[in-house]
Every structure is written in C-alpha cells, then in structure tokens.
Design an enzyme around this catalytic site. Structure first.
Site, PDB file in Angstrom:
ATOM      1  CG  ASP A   1      22.238  21.486  42.773  1.00 35.63           C
ATOM      2  OD1 ASP A   1      23.371  20.955  42.738  1.00 35.63           O
ATOM      3  OD2 ASP A   1      21.183  20.822  42.715  1.00 35.63           O
TER       4      ASP A   1
ATOM      5  CG  ASN B   1      22.740  19.783  46.692  1.00 31.61           C
ATOM      6  OD1 ASN B   1      22.676  20.499  47.675  1.00 31.61           O
ATOM      7  ND2 ASN B   1      23.674  19.906  45.767  1.00 31.61           N
TER       8      ASN B   1
ATOM      9  CE  LYS C   1      19.844  17.117  43.336  1.00 29.50           C
ATOM     10  NZ  LYS C   1      20.346  18.065  42.342  1.00 29.50           N
TER      11      LYS C   1
HETATM   12  P1  NAP Z   1      14.142  17.868  37.071  1.00 32.06           P
HETATM   13  O1  NAP Z   1      13.774  18.408  38.419  1.00 32.06           O
HETATM   14  O2  NAP Z   1      13.600  16.566  36.642  1.00 32.06           O
HETATM   15  O3  NAP Z   1      13.698  18.974  35.985  1.00 32.06           O
HETATM   16  C1  NAP Z   1      13.868  18.743  34.635  1.00 32.06           C
HETATM   17  C2  NAP Z   1      13.434  19.962  33.857  1.00 32.06           C
HETATM   18  O4  NAP Z   1      13.791  19.743  32.511  1.00 32.06           O
HETATM   19  C3  NAP Z   1      11.945  20.221  33.893  1.00 32.06           C
HETATM   20  O5  NAP Z   1      11.714  21.589  33.898  1.00 32.06           O
HETATM   21  C4  NAP Z   1      11.459  19.581  32.598  1.00 32.06           C
HETATM   22  O6  NAP Z   1      10.347  20.218  32.036  1.00 32.06           O
HETATM   23  C5  NAP Z   1      12.622  19.795  31.688  1.00 32.06           C
HETATM   24  N1  NAP Z   1      12.705  18.764  30.670  1.00 32.06           N
HETATM   25  C6  NAP Z   1      12.797  17.427  30.876  1.00 32.06           C
HETATM   26  N2  NAP Z   1      12.856  16.775  29.702  1.00 32.06           N
HETATM   27  C7  NAP Z   1      12.752  17.719  28.727  1.00 32.06           C
HETATM   28  C8  NAP Z   1      12.742  17.684  27.303  1.00 32.06           C
HETATM   29  N3  NAP Z   1      12.847  16.505  26.663  1.00 32.06           N
HETATM   30  N4  NAP Z   1      12.649  18.826  26.634  1.00 32.06           N
HETATM   31  C9  NAP Z   1      12.539  20.009  27.280  1.00 32.06           C
HETATM   32  N5  NAP Z   1      12.552  20.109  28.632  1.00 32.06           N
HETATM   33  C10 NAP Z   1      12.653  18.986  29.354  1.00 32.06           C
HETATM   34  O7  NAP Z   1      15.729  17.767  36.903  1.00 32.06           O
HETATM   35  P2  NAP Z   1      16.851  18.654  37.640  1.00 32.06           P
HETATM   36  O8  NAP Z   1      17.265  17.997  38.899  1.00 32.06           O
HETATM   37  O9  NAP Z   1      16.375  20.052  37.698  1.00 32.06           O
HETATM   38  O10 NAP Z   1      18.085  18.489  36.637  1.00 32.06           O
HETATM   39  C11 NAP Z   1      18.075  19.121  35.365  1.00 32.06           C
HETATM   40  C12 NAP Z   1      19.420  18.890  34.681  1.00 32.06           C
HETATM   41  O11 NAP Z   1      20.461  19.525  35.402  1.00 32.06           O
HETATM   42  C13 NAP Z   1      19.822  17.427  34.578  1.00 32.06           C
HETATM   43  O12 NAP Z   1      20.404  17.188  33.337  1.00 32.06           O
HETATM   44  C14 NAP Z   1      20.856  17.262  35.668  1.00 32.06           C
HETATM   45  O13 NAP Z   1      21.791  16.238  35.373  1.00 32.06           O
HETATM   46  C15 NAP Z   1      21.520  18.620  35.625  1.00 32.06           C
HETATM   47  N6  NAP Z   1      22.174  18.938  36.901  1.00 32.06           N
HETATM   48  C16 NAP Z   1      23.519  19.118  36.862  1.00 32.06           C
HETATM   49  C17 NAP Z   1      24.177  19.423  38.031  1.00 32.06           C
HETATM   50  C18 NAP Z   1      25.666  19.618  37.991  1.00 32.06           C
HETATM   51  O14 NAP Z   1      26.285  19.558  39.056  1.00 32.06           O
HETATM   52  N7  NAP Z   1      26.258  19.891  36.843  1.00 32.06           N
HETATM   53  C19 NAP Z   1      23.478  19.545  39.240  1.00 32.06           C
HETATM   54  C20 NAP Z   1      22.090  19.375  39.225  1.00 32.06           C
HETATM   55  C21 NAP Z   1      21.451  19.062  38.043  1.00 32.06           C
HETATM   56  P3  NAP Z   1       8.821  19.792  32.308  1.00 32.06           P
HETATM   57  O15 NAP Z   1       8.385  20.637  33.479  1.00 32.06           O
HETATM   58  O16 NAP Z   1       8.136  20.121  31.052  1.00 32.06           O
HETATM   59  O17 NAP Z   1       8.836  18.327  32.609  1.00 32.06           O
END
Ligand code: NAP
Length: 519
Positions: free
Chosen positions: A346, A330, A309
């Site tokens: 998103d 995305n 992304k």
């Molecule tokens: P990302 O860029 O990898 O960011 C992940 C975030 O979550 C970071 O801020 C990270 O914090 C935090 N995190 C990771 N593991 C953690 C833990 N064990 N405890 C607390 N915080 C944690 O991921 P993303 O693309 O933003 O996606 C995030 C979530 O949204 C995913 O579950 C994804 O599947 C979901 N999502 C859903 C949709 C939908 O259409 N429903 C669309 C997009 C994303 P740190 O900075 O500390 O690492």
C-alpha cells in the site's frame, strides 16, 4: 472407468473431451437450441439441461436437427429430478425415457443421478450406455464430506464417468476435493468440483487434479449451480485451458471478497507477461482455513484484504521492517521452503503516484484516517522526507500514530488555518456513496487531493477539490500501483501498468453502469 465391452464410451472416448462444458438452459426448446447454436462454434462441449424445459420431450426433434447442423458438437443430456437439485418433476421411468431419446437424437453423454440410478434396474442403465456414455452424478448441496464413501457407492453401478459435486463451506473443502481427484482419477473417469463461492479453487484447478472436465455458466445470471463461473471468465480470466502442473496459484484473501477487482487486474498482468499462474478470489471466513490452504494447495502468494491485514502478521515467518512498523500486511509470499513472508505494498500505492507529480522531500502532507492504509501512507511518506500531519475521527489513534511515525496530529478545527501540498483520504468516507465527503470544500487547502477510494471512480471529495481548482489523484492509481508492486514481488518482472489500469478502469465503469441501471 467401469465400461462394459459393448459400451458406447469405448467408441467415443478416444476423443479427448474439452475441459469446459457449458450448461445451457432455456424456457422452451427453441430458446435452448437457439442459445446452443450461438455458443457451439466457440464451445463445442455443451450440457442441455432438459429439466429446465416444461416438457423436455418436445425438444428432441430440435436436438436432432442441432446435431445435423453441428456434427462436431459434444452434448451431455441432463434431466435432473427436483428431489436431486434439478427441475424435472416426472417419474424415474420418464426421466430415463427422456435421456434415452436424447441419446437417440445425438447426445453423446447422459447424466443420471445416483439417487435415480439406485432406483432403476442395472439393465436399464446398461441399455442407456449402449447409446451414450453414462455420467453417474451425485450432488451434495450442503457440504464436502465422505467423497470416498460416495464413490464407493457409485462404483457398484455401471457408468462411464463418476461425477461428484459437493458444496464448499470452507476453502479447505477444495483441498479435500482435489486430493480425492488426485487419488482416484487414475482408476476412474471422474468429474469433481465444489459448488459455492468458496469452491472457485476446485472449479479452476480441478482439471489439473484429475477432473475429466468442469462446468461453466453461459453468462452471469444463467448459473445452473451455486458459484458456477462463466465460460468467458474460466477461459479469459482464469485461463483454464492453460492450467497445468506447473501453474502457480495466487489469490486475494478476505471476507467478503466477491467485490474485489484484484482477480481481474492480476490475471491480466499474469497473462500479459506470460507467467504460468492463476489468481483466484479466496473467500476466507477464518485465517486458520486460509493458512491451511496456503500450505496444502499450495498457494504461492496472497493479496491480503479486510479483515486480515493485521491479524495475519503473527502467522508469518518474517516481514520486512517497514511492514512491521506499519503493523499491516497486504502481500504474502510463500517461499520454496514453505515459509511465509509479509510485505506492505500500500505504501508503494501511495508513494509512486505522488513521486510522479511532486518532490516528496519536505512536502507537507495531511493524511485523513489512522487505520491500516493511513499507517502505510504515513510511514512511507515519512521515509521519503515528507512533513506528515494526521487527522482522524477519533483523536487517540491519530496521536499514537503521530508519535510512532514522528508526524503531527491535527484537529479538524485547525484545518482552515493550515495548507498542504497534498491531502490524502485514507478513510472509507465517500465509498460507494457520491454524497459524503470527509472534508468540506473550505477545508481543502492543498495543491493535490489524493482519495484512496476507487469506487466510485470520482468521489464527492474529488469533486469538491476540483471545484476549488485543486488537482486530484484518483484511488484507482493507488490500487494499480499497490497491485503492480505485488506483481513485481511475486514474479520479479516489471508489471504491465497500462494494461492493469485499463482493465480496472473498464471493470469499474461496468460496475457503475450496472449500479445506475438498477436505480
Ligand atoms: P481501516 O483500517 O478500517 O481504517 C479506517 C479509518 O477511517 C480509521 O482511521 C477510521 O477512524 C476512519 N473512519 C472510518 N469511518 C469513518 C467516518 N465515518 N468518518 C470519519 N472517519 C472514519 O481501513 P483502511 O484499511 O485503512 O482503509 C481505509 C480506506 O482506504 C478504505 O476506503 C479503503 O477502501 C481504502 N484503501 C484503498 C486502497 C487502494 O488501493 N486504493 C488500498 C487500501 C485501502 P476511527 O479510528 O475513528 O474509527
């Protein structure tokens, strides 16, 4: 086509073959024929994998009866030797004997591997061809290379179809296969496809590039080759029967991508709105590979998922200011001039479900996380006049994002004192796990909890929220809204939201049932 004047194929081939041939296996002749009986009404073109039978010869009387009952069936008899990727352990002579008898029993086509054919006398092959059309086949289980050289070798042998099957280790291997088909299919009757998860492009688009037909599995779990798609998916998800020169190609690109529900939702929307397009899961191990395919297939639009992304941004010709601010894309559109434009839907996925429930102006919203999805939420909500708070496991990214978006970062310890209109979970905590939650129950001080996670459909966080009387917005709504916005950007048509939600809900329920059955 290299057919002799007396060959069977001249009598047979005026009938155009169906596009999809179903590979049927069985552990004994009764099972093979029973399966074929169940399939033949909707799938008149079958391949009998005789090499899966411990004693293929015993199936012949049943095959004969099968044709008496089903005279419209078209069947390829295959008895592939173990050395060439099949299961038959007999000699070349006994392989040819089985195939000759299968032709005698009614099979109109027989498959002989190049390796077998080079071991037998041309007159043996010619004899076979007086009874059935001969498919000379070659399978490369490791790579896609030297397709022209392979065909050249095959051309020295008498055959009616040349079947060249390779393994895709990159997406670009599909381009090589399709260029090969486009170049050679005017001169020869070819069947070509790439095996492996990355070969999906050639399995769906190979027929328009010139493959006489393609192969499909009876069901998931009954594949006779790696990456084989079920006939049901080829027809109803990918609409292979309708794919033509004008069909636009879209896809979801990521690594991994096999779990993605995007093909199901997008192909449903395309079908429902009568858009001549197909949407594929593109397992891109590198961005370079993906971008080469986008140019050469060509692909008209992409959904971009993890881990590209952010990394895709420098490769795009332009992005809207919103996407630039978020720093994650995305959705890619390939314009007519070949230029690539990036968007982030998103944001629509977060904003639309909230707009339907609350007034966003001055709403107090806490976003958990500071990654790509959190950034899309934070900037989108700020643009709509929300007061946005950010809490992240690592404070620095939250502070940075808060500064950039004119939001406020908060500490977890402060949560008990604060209350919000909405808490949005933009972390993966709770994904595929019903025990973990990013917040404890007493930290959920809000009217709504919006969990971006959609698998499981109901997360631990959602359950805790409900226990406190807080209303929940499931991640599936975000998934459908961001996909709907992509659909609108690509096609200019309103997205069939209800149908999209319905198919994703069913797909998630099926997935949950399968997981439960495994436990
Ligand atoms: P990302 O860029 O990898 O960011 C992940 C975030 O979550 C970071 O801020 C990270 O914090 C935090 N995190 C990771 N593991 C953690 C833990 N064990 N405890 C607390 N915080 C944690 O991921 P993303 O693309 O933003 O996606 C995030 C979530 O949204 C995913 O579950 C994804 O599947 C979901 N999502 C859903 C949709 C939908 O259409 N429903 C669309 C997009 C994303 P740190 O900075 O500390 O690492």
């Amino acid at each position: 086509m290299t057919s002799s004047p007396t060959s069977y194929v001249q009598r047979f081939l005026p009938l155009r073959l169906p596009r999809v041939c179903l590979a049927v296996t069985g552990s004994d002749p009764s099972e093979l024929i029973e399966k074929a009986e169940g399939l033949v009404r909707d799938n008149p073109f079958l391949e009998f994998r005789l090499d899966y039978l411990p004693r293929p010869g015993l199936a012949l009387p049943k095959i004969k009866r099968f044709f008496e009952m089903n005279p419209h069936a078209v069947v390829i008899a295959t008895c592939r030797r173990a050395n060439n990727g099949g299961k038959f352990r007999g000699s070349v002579a006994s392989q040819l004997d089985v195939l000759g008898k299968a032709a005698g029993a009614g099979c109109q086509l027989v498959d002989v591997e190049l390796q077998t054919a080079t071991k037998c006398k041309p007159e043996h092959l010619q004899k076979l061809r007086t009874r059935a059309a001969l498919i000379l086949s070659f399978h490369d289980f490791h790579a896609t290379k030297k397709l022209d050289v392979t065909l050249e070798k095959m051309r020295s042998l008498p055959a009616d179809f040349f079947k060249v099957v390779s393994t895709a280790t990159t997406l670009y291997d599909n381009v090589a296969m399709m260029r090969f088909l486009e170049k050679e299919s005017d001169r020869h009757s070819l069947v070509g496809l790439c095996m492996g998860e990355q070969g999906i492009i050639s399995r769906v688009l190979g027929v328009r590039a010139g493959s006489a037909f393609t192969f499909a599995a009876v069901s998931a779990g009954e594949q006779t080759a790696p990456g084989q798609v079920t006939a049901q998916d080829l027809r109803s998800v990918y609409r292979i029967e309708q794919v033509d020169a004008a069909t636009r190609v879209y896809g979801v690109a990521g690594d991994p991508v096999s779990h993605s529900l995007s093909p199901v939702i997008m192909n449903t929307a395309l079908r429902r709105e009568n858009v001549n397009a197909v949407y594929l899961a593109l397992h891109a191990k590198t961005l370079k590979d993906l971008l080469a395919c986008v140019r050469d297939i060509p692909i008209h639009g992409l959904s971009i998922t993890m881990p590209y992304k952010e990394a895709i941004l420098p490769h795009l010709d332009n992005t809207d200011s919103h996407t630039t601010k978020i720093g994650a894309c995305n959705t890619v559109v390939r314009a007519q001039d070949g230029k690539l434009y990036g968007f982030n839907t998103d944001t629509a996925g977060v904003v639309r479900p909230l707009e339907q429930r609350i007034t966003l102006e001055n709403a107090r919203i806490l976003v958990l996380g500071a990654g790509g999805a959190a950034r899309a939420a934070v900037f989108g909500l700020k643009e709509r006049g929300c007061e946005v708070f950010i809490l992240n496991r690592t404070p620095v990214p939250a502070q940075k994002l808060a500064r950039k978006a004119k939001a406020r970062s908060v500490k977890r310890a402060d949560l008990k004192k604060l209350s919000f209109d909405v808490i949005i979970n933009a972390t993966p905590v709770g994904m595929s796990n019903t025990r973990e939650s990013p917040l404890n129950e007493n930290e959920i001080n809000a009217r709504y909890v919006f969990d971006m996670i959609y698998d499981p459909a109901e997360t631990r966080l959602m359950k805790l929220a409900q226990a406190r009387g807080v209303q929940v917005i499931p991640g599936i709504e975000m998934f459908v809204h961001q996909a709907a916005r992509q659909f609108e950007i690509w096609t200019g048509k309103p997205a069939p939201w209800d149908d999209m939600l319905r198919v994703v809900t069913i797909a998630l329920q099926e997935r949950a049932a399968k997981t439960a059955a495994k436990k």
